[in-house]
Motif scaffolding. Sequence first.
Motif, PDB file in Angstrom:
ATOM      1  N   ARG A 246      27.783 -32.531  40.736  1.00 26.74           N
ATOM      2  CA  ARG A 246      27.728 -32.026  39.365  1.00 26.74           C
ATOM      3  C   ARG A 246      26.325 -31.621  38.918  1.00 26.74           C
ATOM      4  O   ARG A 246      26.097 -31.383  37.727  1.00 26.74           O
ATOM      5  CB  ARG A 246      28.320 -33.064  38.418  1.00 26.74           C
ATOM      6  CG  ARG A 246      29.811 -33.278  38.704  1.00 26.74           C
ATOM      7  CD  ARG A 246      30.463 -34.235  37.726  1.00 26.74           C
ATOM      8  NE  ARG A 246      30.411 -33.722  36.354  1.00 26.74           N
ATOM      9  CZ  ARG A 246      30.938 -34.386  35.319  1.00 26.74           C
ATOM     10  NH1 ARG A 246      31.533 -35.542  35.505  1.00 26.74           N
ATOM     11  NH2 ARG A 246      30.873 -33.879  34.110  1.00 26.74           N
ATOM     12  N   GLU A 249      25.704 -28.615  36.634  1.00 27.02           N
ATOM     13  CA  GLU A 249      26.016 -28.686  35.201  1.00 27.02           C
ATOM     14  C   GLU A 249      24.784 -29.044  34.366  1.00 27.02           C
ATOM     15  O   GLU A 249      24.877 -29.145  33.146  1.00 27.02           O
ATOM     16  CB  GLU A 249      27.121 -29.725  34.950  1.00 27.02           C
ATOM     17  CG  GLU A 249      28.455 -29.347  35.577  1.00 27.02           C
ATOM     18  CD  GLU A 249      29.513 -30.425  35.377  1.00 27.02           C
ATOM     19  OE1 GLU A 249      29.472 -31.128  34.355  1.00 27.02           O
ATOM     20  OE2 GLU A 249      30.370 -30.571  36.267  1.00 27.02           O
ATOM     21  N   ARG A 305      29.729 -27.748  32.103  1.00 26.29           N
ATOM     22  CA  ARG A 305      30.083 -26.580  32.915  1.00 26.29           C
ATOM     23  C   ARG A 305      29.677 -25.337  32.129  1.00 26.29           C
ATOM     24  O   ARG A 305      29.508 -25.385  30.914  1.00 26.29           O
ATOM     25  CB  ARG A 305      31.600 -26.526  33.143  1.00 26.29           C
ATOM     26  CG  ARG A 305      32.185 -27.654  33.966  1.00 26.29           C
ATOM     27  CD  ARG A 305      33.663 -27.330  34.282  1.00 26.29           C
ATOM     28  NE  ARG A 305      34.389 -26.900  33.100  1.00 26.29           N
ATOM     29  CZ  ARG A 305      35.206 -27.698  32.401  1.00 26.29           C
ATOM     30  NH1 ARG A 305      35.428 -28.935  32.770  1.00 26.29           N
ATOM     31  NH2 ARG A 305      35.838 -27.236  31.330  1.00 26.29           N
ATOM     32  N   SER A 306      29.590 -24.193  32.830  1.00 28.44           N
ATOM     33  CA  SER A 306      29.058 -23.006  32.145  1.00 28.44           C
ATOM     34  C   SER A 306      29.895 -22.651  30.909  1.00 28.44           C
ATOM     35  O   SER A 306      29.353 -22.231  29.890  1.00 28.44           O
ATOM     36  CB  SER A 306      28.961 -21.840  33.117  1.00 28.44           C
ATOM     37  OG  SER A 306      30.239 -21.608  33.667  1.00 28.44           O
TER      38      SER A 306
END
Length: 882
Positions: A246, A249, A305-306
């Motif tokens: 992750r 992120e 997240r984006s």
Amino acid sequence: LAFVAALAALVFARGALAQEREDTVPGARLPASVAPKSYDAELSIDPAQPTFSGTITIHMRIEQPVDTLWLNATKLTLHEAKLLPADGKGEAISATIVPGSDDVVGLRFGQKIAAGTARVSIRYSGPIDAVSTSGVFRQKTGDAWYVYTQFEALDARRAFPIFDEPSFKARWRLTIVAPEGNRAFANMSIESERVSSPGFREFKFASTPPLSSYLVAFAVGPFDVLDAGTAGANRTAIRIIAPRGRASEAAFAARETGPILAALERYFARPYPFAKLDLIALPSAGFAMENPGLVVFGGKSLLARSDEVTPDFQQRFVATAAHELSHMWFGDLVTMAWWDDLWLNEAFASWLGTRITAELKPAWRWELGLAERRGWAIAADRLASSHPIRKPIAERNDVAAMFDGISYAKGQAVLTMMEAWLGPERFRDAVRRYIAAHEWGNATADDFVSALAQGDESVIASFRGFIDRPGVPLVDVALDCSAKPFVRFTQQRLLPVGAIGATVPPWSFPACVKYGDDKRSREQCMLVRATDTTMALDTPACPRFLVANRGGIGYYVPRLTRSGYAALDKSDKALGPADLVPLLSDVDMLAQSGALDYAVALTLSARYAAHPDPRVARAAFLILDHFPRALVSPQNSAHFAQWVKRNFRTRARALGWLPRGAESPDIAQLRELALPLVADLAQDEPLGHEARVLVARWQKNPRALPVQMRQGILVTAARSTRTGATALRDSYVAAALSPKRDENERQDLLAAIGAFRDPKLVQMGAALALDDRFEPRDAILPLQFALGDPITRPIALSWVDANVEPLLARSPRWVQGTWPEYVAGACSTDERTVFARAFATRAPRYEAGAVRYAEAIEAIDLCLALRGAQQSAVNVFFAAVR
Ligand SMILES: [Zn+2]
């Protein structure tokens, strides 16, 4: 009884008295006769296991010879303790372990430990908590286990047998042994790393500078690391630490952290005090923590997240980081001497965090948020159960209660006021003097006040009035134009209808007014000292309007006359959000306190909900949001809905459920508040229908709902579904159980499960609190949500009453004492009775519980008094709606 026993000892033998005293188990504080200088700790930690083991060597200074060495330790098993020979030669002396309490353990060596330096070595083991996010705890993310720590305030003693008080600063040298495949992080960088035995890796960390024990931190697990470059005078290395897979992120956080660090260095005119800076994500937690070199961020504030990098997320990260990094100086470098001065950490980090955020992100108009923060403070400070910013601590469970609106928000408001009064440069210089005088040590409120005042008695008197006693001034502001225009200020303590509080001497504080007509306005300030004060205005003409707390800078609540509020009609061109946001926030607080007719507050709320500035509109919607529904009689509920529809729906509809292209964070924040509120209070079926359509779309595609609106849409669909509610609820439960959903989405879903209004579904939602399919910290979310809604609260509360013992037993430690907060909005005698039956004797067993219970009971009693005082007038107001 203690007094009698001491006398008897005095009569029979002096020696016995000394023995008696030394053997007495310490309470909230350890004896001051021994202090640690450094710790060497080695821990064996396997995140997949529920226990850990360790050894610690404590180097200490003994001021007076002692028989028994008392250390803080909670839930640790001590296997062996030895007094090591001072010169390294000779025999070690084994200790007898003396049971103390849940917080302390004694070591007795069969002889006195002489004054001077001494070393004790202890071998021990302890549990790794899987429920609470405090002490040493572990969590599963994806398919891997991770260990984290959270020690503030009293939980370092769950990891080490130590002197666990903030004034006992010491150097720490940590070594962690963990199974291969894991990485380890702590306050300092790794000095050396090796395979210590087959399958195990040993990480040795560099020694820390002097640190209070609550600031020690470590983490073990298969983390990923994102390099975020260097920043500041010493080119400090910055990294983001995320659960495996992750790290991508963390891109936003990686970009923004360096500039925050640099801005803080400019403010303090000194470099970041520690060797490196890691920001570590703790996905399931709702807090952040300023461990030097290893700052913890709750999942919603660091990783995204984006598609989750919304304006809301960006603000949360920057504001949280600015607050936590401010602590590197306020708290970590200079630490409060004891928890009674917690505000020296929290008020200062809140104040500077806000200042830095506003400086770095001017487009966010962060300073307008001060009014809401101040509202949080005043909501607590108007209670008779409020406390001074600096509060003596009677017992250990009261330490947790210090983390409240007074320490954070009132302290911040008072600092903001003092800074505005003295000027930013004089204030900044005082901060720099204070930090320089106490670096690597401890400080008290007196230390800061004297650094700031430098002998100026008016500053000392004003500051003391706000930190040494509770309460907020209510200031009546009346314009008199019978001759040359002047303003009369009359101050008293703001006490809500039904509150019992003593009369108090007047506060002294700077007050600023703004007045004029629709075209021109001017400002004037003075220091208010007396109960009654007048200010001559620099104008020959009678102003058309007057407001009395620009920017919400003053820690007081101005109350205009009825005609003064009516005259705001004449101010539209002259007053901006810096005037109106605090004004509406104050009106909200006055009305909730019964100090202003709700008819006046609701009329202003309706008028400003249409204001073009979304921040002003938000302040107006908040008055509606906070309005106690219990004031509306059942026969008037249709009129109330009609009134909401007429005054608030147009704005809500114009915003819509979904963002339209790029927009300001202010608009997004207004939508998040306004849409679910209007859909509910106006019983607006078109808005409910739209929410249900969006949920149907989300059931096919989980990314279909924008993150910031997800909870509001799920909640509105739950509340507005007439047929098929059970099926919709089942779909929420199934989604919340799905391993494919991330923790943020799971939390939104669980809140929405608590939003269904059918009594049977309310009970089923509450019962999830005891359902083993969910982690305890998630399982309680439906119940907490249902307790916050006046319609579902009575049913949820009955469920609590019937299940209170298992509920408390299964709640994470930091939640146990806070359950009363969730019931504090109750406003009926029936709810009060049930609440008292469930919690009166149980709440005090838990951290902060006694205090939170007293606050909640008082809030309920005040709402009952408010009903008595205003219900008939409110119903006349709504009955007039046609
Ligand atoms: Zn803080």
